[in-house]
Design a protein around this motif. Structure first.
Motif, mmCIF file in Angstrom:
data_model
loop_
_atom_site.group_PDB
_atom_site.id
_atom_site.type_symbol
_atom_site.label_atom_id
_atom_site.label_comp_id
_atom_site.label_asym_id
_atom_site.label_seq_id
_atom_site.Cartn_x
_atom_site.Cartn_y
_atom_site.Cartn_z
ATOM 1 N N ARG A 45 0.902 -1.135 0.088
ATOM 2 C CA ARG A 45 -0.006 -0.058 -0.074
ATOM 3 C C ARG A 45 0.945 1.304 -0.021
ATOM 4 N N TRP A 46 1.851 1.221 0.902
ATOM 5 C CA TRP A 46 2.791 2.426 1.090
ATOM 6 C C TRP A 46 3.449 2.796 -0.290
ATOM 7 N N THR A 47 3.965 1.666 -1.061
ATOM 8 C CA THR A 47 4.636 1.845 -2.074
ATOM 9 C C THR A 47 3.903 2.291 -3.445
ATOM 10 N N GLN A 48 2.635 1.987 -3.607
ATOM 11 C CA GLN A 48 1.998 2.292 -4.598
ATOM 12 C C GLN A 48 1.505 3.883 -4.338
ATOM 13 N N ARG A 49 1.164 4.079 -3.262
ATOM 14 C CA ARG A 49 0.876 5.629 -2.957
ATOM 15 C C ARG A 49 2.062 6.495 -3.038
ATOM 16 N N ALA A 50 3.437 5.865 -2.901
ATOM 17 C CA ALA A 50 4.579 6.701 -3.160
ATOM 18 C C ALA A 50 4.876 6.831 -4.420
ATOM 19 N N LEU A 51 4.404 5.996 -5.313
ATOM 20 C CA LEU A 51 4.904 6.117 -6.575
ATOM 21 C C LEU A 51 3.726 6.929 -7.453
ATOM 22 N N THR A 52 2.481 6.863 -6.955
ATOM 23 C CA THR A 52 1.398 7.660 -7.651
ATOM 24 C C THR A 52 0.745 8.616 -6.695
ATOM 25 N N ASP A 53 0.294 9.725 -7.363
ATOM 26 C CA ASP A 53 -0.513 10.755 -6.639
ATOM 27 C C ASP A 53 -1.841 9.878 -6.163
ATOM 28 N N ARG A 54 -2.254 10.290 -4.837
ATOM 29 C CA ARG A 54 -3.379 9.783 -4.380
ATOM 30 C C ARG A 54 -4.699 9.893 -5.152
ATOM 31 N N ASN A 55 -4.699 10.793 -6.018
ATOM 32 C CA ASN A 55 -5.803 11.289 -6.742
ATOM 33 C C ASN A 55 -5.585 10.440 -7.988
ATOM 34 N N ALA A 56 -4.358 10.073 -8.512
ATOM 35 C CA ALA A 56 -4.179 9.656 -9.771
ATOM 36 C C ALA A 56 -5.366 8.707 -10.393
ATOM 37 N N LEU A 57 -5.703 8.707 -11.520
ATOM 38 C CA LEU A 57 -7.089 8.201 -11.981
ATOM 39 C C LEU A 57 -6.558 6.828 -12.720
ATOM 40 N N ALA A 58 -7.372 5.696 -12.490
ATOM 41 C CA ALA A 58 -7.117 4.586 -13.243
ATOM 42 C C ALA A 58 -7.319 4.823 -14.719
ATOM 43 N N GLN A 59 -6.901 3.922 -15.610
ATOM 44 C CA GLN A 59 -7.073 4.115 -16.954
ATOM 45 C C GLN A 59 -8.406 4.205 -17.332
ATOM 46 N N GLU A 60 -8.934 5.163 -18.068
ATOM 47 C CA GLU A 60 -10.144 5.151 -18.661
ATOM 48 C C GLU A 60 -10.172 4.619 -20.473
ATOM 49 N N PHE A 61 -11.155 4.241 -21.178
ATOM 50 C CA PHE A 61 -10.953 3.789 -22.299
ATOM 51 C C PHE A 61 -12.382 4.412 -23.170
ATOM 52 N N SER A 62 -12.140 4.229 -24.413
ATOM 53 C CA SER A 62 -13.188 4.836 -25.273
ATOM 54 C C SER A 62 -14.181 3.713 -25.515
ATOM 55 N N PRO A 63 -15.278 4.419 -26.054
ATOM 56 C CA PRO A 63 -16.457 3.338 -26.283
ATOM 57 C C PRO A 63 -16.259 2.095 -27.174
ATOM 58 N N ASP A 64 -15.405 2.398 -28.056
ATOM 59 C CA ASP A 64 -15.110 1.250 -29.029
ATOM 60 C C ASP A 64 -14.160 0.264 -28.363
#
Length: 253
Positions: A45-64
């Motif tokens: 948990r600590w490593t992930q949050r150290a590597l990324t911003d706490r509000n970083a978004l998960a990847q979003e995709f296009s409708p296709d």
């Protein structure tokens, strides 16, 4: 200039933790503190949050890029008398109750949930069983509900109580901390691919916490409880699968 790799960052975190223990004899002698500090789950948990911003978004995709079929995960129907009753009239009598460490306990009907500002997001669901699917979710940002309920200052976690009882053996539940609860992509979803949730996908309401594996995305929501500790909730490990199968409580991806 030396580049910091993921491995060197993890090593640095471990060294920093060791230095903290060396510099504080009282904590260093506390076995519980050491167990928590060096558990693999907390390093994850600590490593992930150290590597990324706490509000970083998960990847979003296009409708296709959406999957032609979104496979249901987990239970496909709670199969209880209570759920059969509330689903028979299209969830007209269903209520989502917000309880625990809140200054304003709340109760929402499904039309009330639908009337709140919503968010649409096309994201990938990653199941611990190894499959993935991309779907479009619509739901109310969880932070909207939490702001309305006004969390007390000692609230640390949210427990999601579900209609699924796994054949009566024990109720299904999940939990997240407040960092994930207030994340912009954490929503209470009521529609999948522009259609109301089907029973198999968690009707009438399910959690979408997009930076976690699928077992954290609780289905068939009945209540949300704000707590300061998970130890007294069912098996004490923060979720059904965590209790019965030893899954990690923090399932961030």
């Amino acid at each position: 200039m030396t580049l910091m790799t993921r491995r060197s960052l993890i090593s640095g975190l471990a060294l920093s933790a060791g230095a903290m223990l060396t510099g504080c004899d009282r904590l260093a002698k506390n076995e519980s503190f050491r167990d928590v500090l060096f558990s693999a789950e907390n390093v994850h948990r600590w490593t992930q949050r150290a590597l990324t911003d706490r509000n970083a978004l998960a990847q979003e995709f296009s409708p296709d890029q959406m999957s032609p079929y979104f496979r249901p995960n987990g239970t496909r129907n709670p199969g209880t008398a209570q759920y059969a009753t509330i689903s028979a009239n299209n969830f007209a009598d269903w209520r989502l109750k917000i309880t625990g460490l809140v200054n304003r306990p709340l109760s929402f009907s499904l039309p009330q949930i639908h009337s709140l500002p919503h968010r649409d997001q096309i994201t990938r669901h990653d199941c611990v069983e190894g499959w993935s699917a991309i779907g479009k979710w619509r739901g109310v940002p969880l932070r909207t509900i939490l702001n309305a309920a006004d969390l007390k200052t000692n609230a640390k976690y949210l427990v999601f109580h579900c209609a699924d009882t796994n054949g009566g053996a024990r109720p299904y539940y999940e939990s997240i901390d407040l960092i994930d609860a207030f994340h912009p992509q954490t929503i209470l979803a009521y529609a999948l691919n522009d259609k109301p949730l089907m029973v198999a996908n968690g009707a009438p309401l399910r959690l979408r916490v997009e930076r976690h594996l699928g077992y954290k995305h609780a289905k068939y929501l009945m209540g949300i409880e704000a707590v300061d500790s998970l130890k007294s909730i069912h098996g004490g490990k923060g979720g059904y699968w965590e209790d019965v199968a030893g899954y990690e409580w923090y399932a961030g991806i």
